[in-house]
Design an enzyme around this catalytic site. Structure first.
Site, short mmCIF file in Angstrom:
data_model
loop_
_atom_site.label_atom_id
_atom_site.label_comp_id
_atom_site.label_asym_id
_atom_site.label_seq_id
_atom_site.Cartn_x
_atom_site.Cartn_y
_atom_site.Cartn_z
N HIS A 84 0.86 -1.19 0.00
CA HIS A 84 0.00 0.00 0.00
C HIS A 84 0.89 1.24 0.00
CE1 HIS A 84 -3.51 2.52 0.77
NE2 HIS A 84 -2.69 3.23 1.51
N ASP A 163 -15.05 2.09 7.53
CA ASP A 163 -14.03 3.01 7.02
C ASP A 163 -14.53 3.79 5.82
OD1 ASP A 163 -11.30 4.12 6.77
OD2 ASP A 163 -11.46 3.11 4.85
N ARG A 170 -14.55 12.22 6.97
CA ARG A 170 -13.29 12.93 7.30
C ARG A 170 -12.88 13.86 6.17
NH1 ARG A 170 -9.59 8.29 7.74
NH2 ARG A 170 -7.97 9.85 8.01
N SER A 185 -7.46 3.36 9.19
CA SER A 185 -8.21 3.29 7.94
C SER A 185 -7.49 2.37 6.95
CB SER A 185 -8.34 4.71 7.37
OG SER A 185 -8.73 4.70 6.03
N LYS A 189 -8.48 -2.04 6.09
CA LYS A 189 -8.80 -2.56 4.76
C LYS A 189 -7.81 -3.66 4.36
CE LYS A 189 -8.98 1.72 3.44
NZ LYS A 189 -9.15 3.06 2.96
N1 URA Z 1 -5.94 6.48 2.65
C1 URA Z 1 -6.85 5.76 3.34
O1 URA Z 1 -7.25 4.68 2.91
N2 URA Z 1 -7.30 6.25 4.49
C2 URA Z 1 -6.88 7.43 5.01
O2 URA Z 1 -7.34 7.81 6.08
C3 URA Z 1 -5.95 8.17 4.28
C4 URA Z 1 -5.48 7.66 3.09
#
Ligand code: URA
Length: 425
Positions: A84, A163, A170, A185, A189
């Site tokens: 990621h 999320d 957010r 967050s 995932k």
């Molecule tokens: N990417 C995400 O998946 N979540 C965040 O809070 C910021 C960037």
């Protein structure tokens, strides 16, 4: 157990820590709709201002995982490992990386998102390829992982739905830039995706979420800590995003550059980062005796790319879309070329490569192409950038974004070091 949302908010507002039960309740109740958006945005602001300790972050992450399903792909005959990136300008690394790591023997399930703001989304880039389809069923993902070894597709709605809802909130309440909320967050995932190992590319610099190296290190350490607490082997590299990555920022332009890399060429920084992340992924997957640098240079990952694109309906040999209007930007003096990542990202976005709102469409051919590498010498009047767009009216805004962002330094200024730090469990 039921709590009052106001009590949870005031506890965090006053600098207290939330109990496991409060966290489980508030995340589940928000997902169900029993805690209102205004209450959750107030809590998110209290978390942004007062932080969360390590056990709170781990519990918050677990509550978000528990809001949806945890995927399991069964025995694929290859170890699963994922990556990621926190996102940056010209960050197309997933495109060459997934087929490369698959070519080296692992399976890579990249469940990705679309771009918002000045950083491009992986799905937007791949959608520049004629016919390519982002949405796959879980059965299709599993079948492609087993046959090709790499999948890049849209995340499923059942993965950490808390999320999905919270991130949208957010985004419009000034509460994105909280390390506990970003870390939970991203990690909720990735853990729900069922990967066996995870490598994080945490970017720092003008074009990144984390503007300073200290903040990037803290985010990296927080995410590696969450991984450890959940039994997910996680490594983070902290990498530079003060200048763009590679020469292309924009969807089809980045696909073309990724294909160059997969064929054994491409810009040196894109190759360096792709190989560094591949090494970490292979180490977590327990694959030894394969050198990803050699595999990439030989072009052996390219057939995996072709198979990966074709499996999702794309035509890897089709011509990529090109913008109808191209303008050149020239150097206003002689010296070392130092393009600022944020300026280039905003220019590409204004040219049509990115979106301001989720429902906006992106232009496949739009973006910025650097004609000179950061750190190279240029002479006054030399072309340094191309601006690509289907909407020539957008060029003035792109030029304004670049104003002051294309520094030509009188001193030799080498490209900043790419790999700045690493954080291991
Ligand atoms: N990417 C995400 O998946 N979540 C965040 O809070 C910021 C960037």
């Amino acid at each position: 157990m039921t709590f009052s949302a106001v009590d949870v908010i005031t506890a965090k507002r006053d600098g207290g820590r939330l109990s496991d039960e409060q966290i489980d309740w508030v995340v589940a109740a928000y997902t169900r709709g029993d805690v209102a958006d205004e209450q959750m945005s107030s809590l998110a602001m209290a978390i942004l201002l007062n932080g969360m300790d390590t056990p709170e972050i781990a519990r918050w992450t677990q509550a978000m995982i528990d809001s949806g399903e945890v995927l399991s792909f069964g025995d694929l005959g290859r170890p699963l490992v994922d990556k990621h990136s926190t996102g940056g300008v010209g960050d197309k690394i997933t495109l060459p990386l997934a087929p490369l790591v698959a070519a080296c023997g692992a399976a890579v399930p990249q469940l990705s998102g679309r771009g918002l703001g000045h950083t491009g989304g992986t799905l937007d880039k791949l959608e520049a390829i004629p016919g390519w389809r982002a949405s796959l069923s879980l059965e299709e993902i599993a079948a492609q992982l087993a046959s090709v070894g790499a999948v890049i597709c849209a995340t499923t709605p059942t993965l950490a739905p808390a999320d999905r809802k919270l991130y949208a909130l957010r985004d419009v309440t000034g509460t994105v830039e909280s390390i506990p909320l970003i870390a939970s967050s991203i990690m909720s995932k990735k853990i729900a995706e069922g990967t066996g190992g995870l490598v994080l590319d945490v970017k720092t610099g003008s074009g990144a979420f984390m503007k300073t190296l200290d903040r990037a290190r803290e985010l990296a350490a927080t995410m590696v800590g969450i991984g450890s607490a959940h039994g997910l082997a996680t490594t983070a590299l902290v990498t530079d995003m003060s200048v763009p990555l590679g020469r292309a920022a924009g969807n089809a332009l980045e696909v073309a550059e990724s294909v160059e890399v997969l064929r054994g060429g491409g810009p040196a920084d894109v190759v360096e980062l792709t190989v560094a992340l591949a090494r970490e992924m292979l180490a977590l997957a327990g694959i030894t005796g394969v050198d990803p640098a050699e595999v990439l240079a030989s072009g052996a990952a390219y057939p995996v790319w072709e198979a990966m694109i074709a499996a999702q309906g794309g035509d890897p040999s089709a011509a990529l879309p090109v913008a109808s209007h191209v303008e050149t930007v020239t150097a206003d003096r002689s010296g070392t070329f130092v393009p600022d990542a944020l300026a280039v990202g905003v220019a590409a976005w204004r040219l049509g490569a990115g979106r301001a709102r989720k429902e906006d469409a992106v232009q496949a051919g739009a973006g910025v192409l650097l004609l000179v590498d950061p750190g190279d010498e240029v002479t006054a009047g030399q072309p340094v950038l191309e601006l690509h767009t289907d909407t020539p009216d957008a060029v003035a805004g792109a030029r304004a974004a670049l104003d002051g962002g294309l520094r030509i330094s009188a001193e030799p200024t080498p490209r900043p070091r790419l790999l700045l730090d690493e954080v291991r469990a």
